[in-house]
Design an enzyme around this catalytic site. Structure first.
Site, PDB file in Angstrom:
ATOM      1  N   PHE A 180       0.698  -1.163  -0.009  1.00  0.00           N
ATOM      2  CA  PHE A 180      -0.023   0.003   0.049  1.00  0.00           C
ATOM      3  C   PHE A 180       0.776   1.287   0.066  1.00  0.00           C
ATOM      4  CE2 PHE A 180      -2.825   3.167   1.984  1.00  0.00           C
ATOM      5  CZ  PHE A 180      -3.887   3.010   1.448  1.00  0.00           C
TER       6      PHE A 180
ATOM      7  N   ASP B 188       2.318  -6.085   7.760  1.00  0.00           N
ATOM      8  CA  ASP B 188       0.964  -5.142   7.703  1.00  0.00           C
ATOM      9  C   ASP B 188      -0.126  -6.210   7.534  1.00  0.00           C
ATOM     10  OD1 ASP B 188      -1.294  -3.580   7.263  1.00  0.00           O
ATOM     11  OD2 ASP B 188       0.289  -2.041   6.573  1.00  0.00           O
TER      12      ASP B 188
ATOM     13  N   TYR C 241     -10.639  -0.363  11.066  1.00  0.00           N
ATOM     14  CA  TYR C 241     -11.727   0.047  10.617  1.00  0.00           C
ATOM     15  C   TYR C 241     -11.921  -0.725   9.264  1.00  0.00           C
ATOM     16  CZ  TYR C 241      -8.119   2.706   7.798  1.00  0.00           C
ATOM     17  OH  TYR C 241      -6.985   2.991   7.281  1.00  0.00           O
ATOM     18  N   LYS C 242     -11.506  -1.835   8.961  1.00  0.00           N
ATOM     19  CA  LYS C 242     -11.634  -2.690   7.789  1.00  0.00           C
ATOM     20  C   LYS C 242     -12.441  -3.913   8.192  1.00  0.00           C
ATOM     21  CE  LYS C 242      -7.988  -0.663   4.918  1.00  0.00           C
ATOM     22  NZ  LYS C 242      -6.491  -0.626   4.917  1.00  0.00           N
TER      23      LYS C 242
ATOM     24  N   ARG D 132     -12.962  -3.599  -7.543  1.00  0.00           N
ATOM     25  CA  ARG D 132     -12.767  -4.346  -6.073  1.00  0.00           C
ATOM     26  C   ARG D 132     -14.002  -4.626  -5.438  1.00  0.00           C
ATOM     27  NH1 ARG D 132      -8.574  -2.504  -1.719  1.00  0.00           N
ATOM     28  NH2 ARG D 132     -10.093  -0.793  -1.310  1.00  0.00           N
TER      29      ARG D 132
HETATM   30  C1  LIG Z   1      -5.604   0.500   4.812  1.00  0.00           C
HETATM   31  C2  LIG Z   1      -4.194   0.719   4.748  1.00  0.00           C
HETATM   32  C3  LIG Z   1      -3.641   1.669   5.156  1.00  0.00           C
HETATM   33  C4  LIG Z   1      -4.297   3.031   5.811  1.00  0.00           C
HETATM   34  O1  LIG Z   1      -3.366   3.503   6.640  1.00  0.00           O
HETATM   35  P1  LIG Z   1      -4.002   4.760   7.682  1.00  0.00           P
HETATM   36  O2  LIG Z   1      -2.956   5.493   8.312  1.00  0.00           O
HETATM   37  O3  LIG Z   1      -5.205   4.066   8.452  1.00  0.00           O
HETATM   38  O4  LIG Z   1      -4.963   5.614   6.917  1.00  0.00           O
HETATM   39  C5  LIG Z   1      -2.250   1.530   5.231  1.00  0.00           C
HETATM   40  N1  LIG Z   1      -1.707   0.533   4.857  1.00  0.00           N
HETATM   41  C6  LIG Z   1      -2.296  -0.666   4.371  1.00  0.00           C
HETATM   42  C7  LIG Z   1      -1.474  -1.646   3.796  1.00  0.00           C
HETATM   43  C8  LIG Z   1      -3.587  -0.463   4.283  1.00  0.00           C
HETATM   44  O5  LIG Z   1      -4.336  -1.440   3.753  1.00  0.00           O
END
Ligand SMILES: *Cc1c(COP(=O)(O)O)cnc(C)c1O
Length: 397
Positions: free
Chosen positions: A113, A184, A209-210, A356
């Site tokens: 990400f 992660d 939050y996911k 998605r």
């Molecule tokens: C959703 C997601 C994020 C989002 O990070 P925030 O700091 O919570 O906005 C970061 N890394 C990955 C791999 C994600 O899937």
């Protein structure tokens, strides 16, 4: 055996909507509003500052950490909540690099990400010109591991395609060349069984939050393997990670164990929502969730491939090789997704051409799979996706 009709009844989903975006933002657990209201009225309203002791606010980040720990195979006292995932990535990576002071390279992949990569770049810049972030294609990670790599930083499930990394094998490989690992689990926690202990992960981070349904902006979590938790130096050395915050000592001494990964004042209202959301897991077994998710994703792939020849599967076909989502490539993916949303099927779009769809068995079943595939086929067949209003881009896709 998990009763998925019972777990579905624990969520407040709008009538008629097929919600396939729990991989971006989980829906509202029915118990959350009352829990948040209680925190607001009975705790904040009545107790004010005394709530930190009386209502147990100060211990909430570690108490919730233990609840999440159960879902990721982490022992008690090794997970803490706070901040956002981007911050936790930075923190874990900084601590891991400090444990390998003779090495300078962070290895990651191009499937990660972007925020994780941005945080790593920013950290490398802060540490000095010798530090570099090296990214390779996901399938080349193993071959790129050598004795110059300080830290292997990967996201287990690719946010675009759902492709899974082999966390146990890559961690073992990283350790064999003397590197540490930061995993992660953003698209893993609550989606599939994870065992940070058996995999021997050094650090792990994730968001709530996911698949854990804590609501927009819910706090992130960080896991530090017990063997590192008393030696890992927190780069973000805030007062609540201090050994004795209320001594107001002018010098920083990290707290023992996972508490040193705390930074500042925790977001109690949002944590109350998370606490309520985690109650759902008292009624769900993650192995059942995984089996059902593979079944639902397979069913969706089969139906879409049979009726939508314009779309190409972008996710691994083998369910054991992907997370809890399915992505299809379509050059008109953006307007097509907008047309779906207008018909009540909520997925999302990731540039350049990915549509998605997340399948979360806690509240999604076969009826939703069949309905979504039918509406998608209808939109493609009728050409409804090409209406001008579906081409306008919003800030969040
Ligand atoms: C959703 C997601 C994020 C989002 O990070 P925030 O700091 O919570 O906005 C970061 N890394 C990955 C791999 C994600 O899937």
């Amino acid at each position: 055996m998990t009763d998925f009709a019972a777990t579905k009844a624990m969520f407040d989903l709008p009538e008629g909507m097929i919600y396939l975006d729990g991989n971006s933002l989980g829906p509202l657990p029915k118990a959350a509003p009352a829990r948040v209201q209680k925190t607001l009225n009975d705790e904040w309203g009545e107790m004010l500052i005394t709530g930190w002791n009386k209502a147990g606010w100060m211990d909430l980040p570690t108490r919730l950490g233990d609840r999440i720990g159960k879902l990721i195979g982490a022992p008690q006292g090794s997970v803490v909540l706070g901040d956002t995932l981007s911050i936790k990535v930075y923190q874990a990576l900084a601590s891991a690099l400090a444990l390998r002071p003779d090495r300078r390279i962070i290895l990651s992949d191009t499937g990660n990400f972007p925020s994780d990569l941005y945080m790593a770049e920013g950290l490398a810049r802060t540490l000095g010109p010798d530090y570099v972030l090296k990214t390779v294609a996901p399938e080349d990670v193993a071959a790129a591991l050598d004795d110059e790599i300080a830290v292997l930083m990967l996201t287990e499930v690719d946010y675009r395609t759902g492709r899974l990394h082999d966390m146990a094998a890559l961690t073992q490989h990283a350790h064999s060349v003397g590197a540490l690992t930061v995993w992660d689990l953003a698209h893993s926690a609550g989606a599939l069984p994870v065992d940070v202990t058996t995999c021997k992960a050094d650090f792990a981070v994730g968001c709530t939050y996911k698949y854990l349904n804590s609501g927009p902006g819910g706090p992130a979590f960080i896991y530090v393997a017990p063997e590192h938790s008393d030696t890992a130096t927190p780069a973000l050395s805030g007062w609540l990670g201090h050994d004795a915050p209320f001594d107001f000592d002018l010098t920083y001494h990290p707290a023992p164990g996972i508490s040193r990964m705390r930074v500042g004042t925790p977001a109690i209202v949002q944590m109350a929502a998370l606490d309520a959301a985690l109650d759902v897991w008292d009624h769900a077994d993650i192995a059942d969730v995984r089996a059902r998710s593979i079944q639902l994703c397979d069913m969706f792939i089969e139906r879409v491939e049979a009726t939508c020849p314009q779309l190409q599967l972008a996710s691994p076909r083998d369910g054991t090789q992907r997370g809890s989502q399915v992505s299809f490539r379509f050059e008109h993916g953006y307007p097509c997704m907008q047309a779906l949303i207008a018909r009540g099927v909520i997925g999302d779009f990731r540039a350049p051409d990915l549509m998605r769809f997340g399948f979360t068995p806690l509240y999604i079943g076969e009826d939703e799979v069949i309905g979504a595939a039918r509406i998608l086929a209808d939109i493609l067949e009728s050409g409804a996706w090409d209406r001008p209003e579906f081409h306008a881009r919003s800030a969040v896709t």
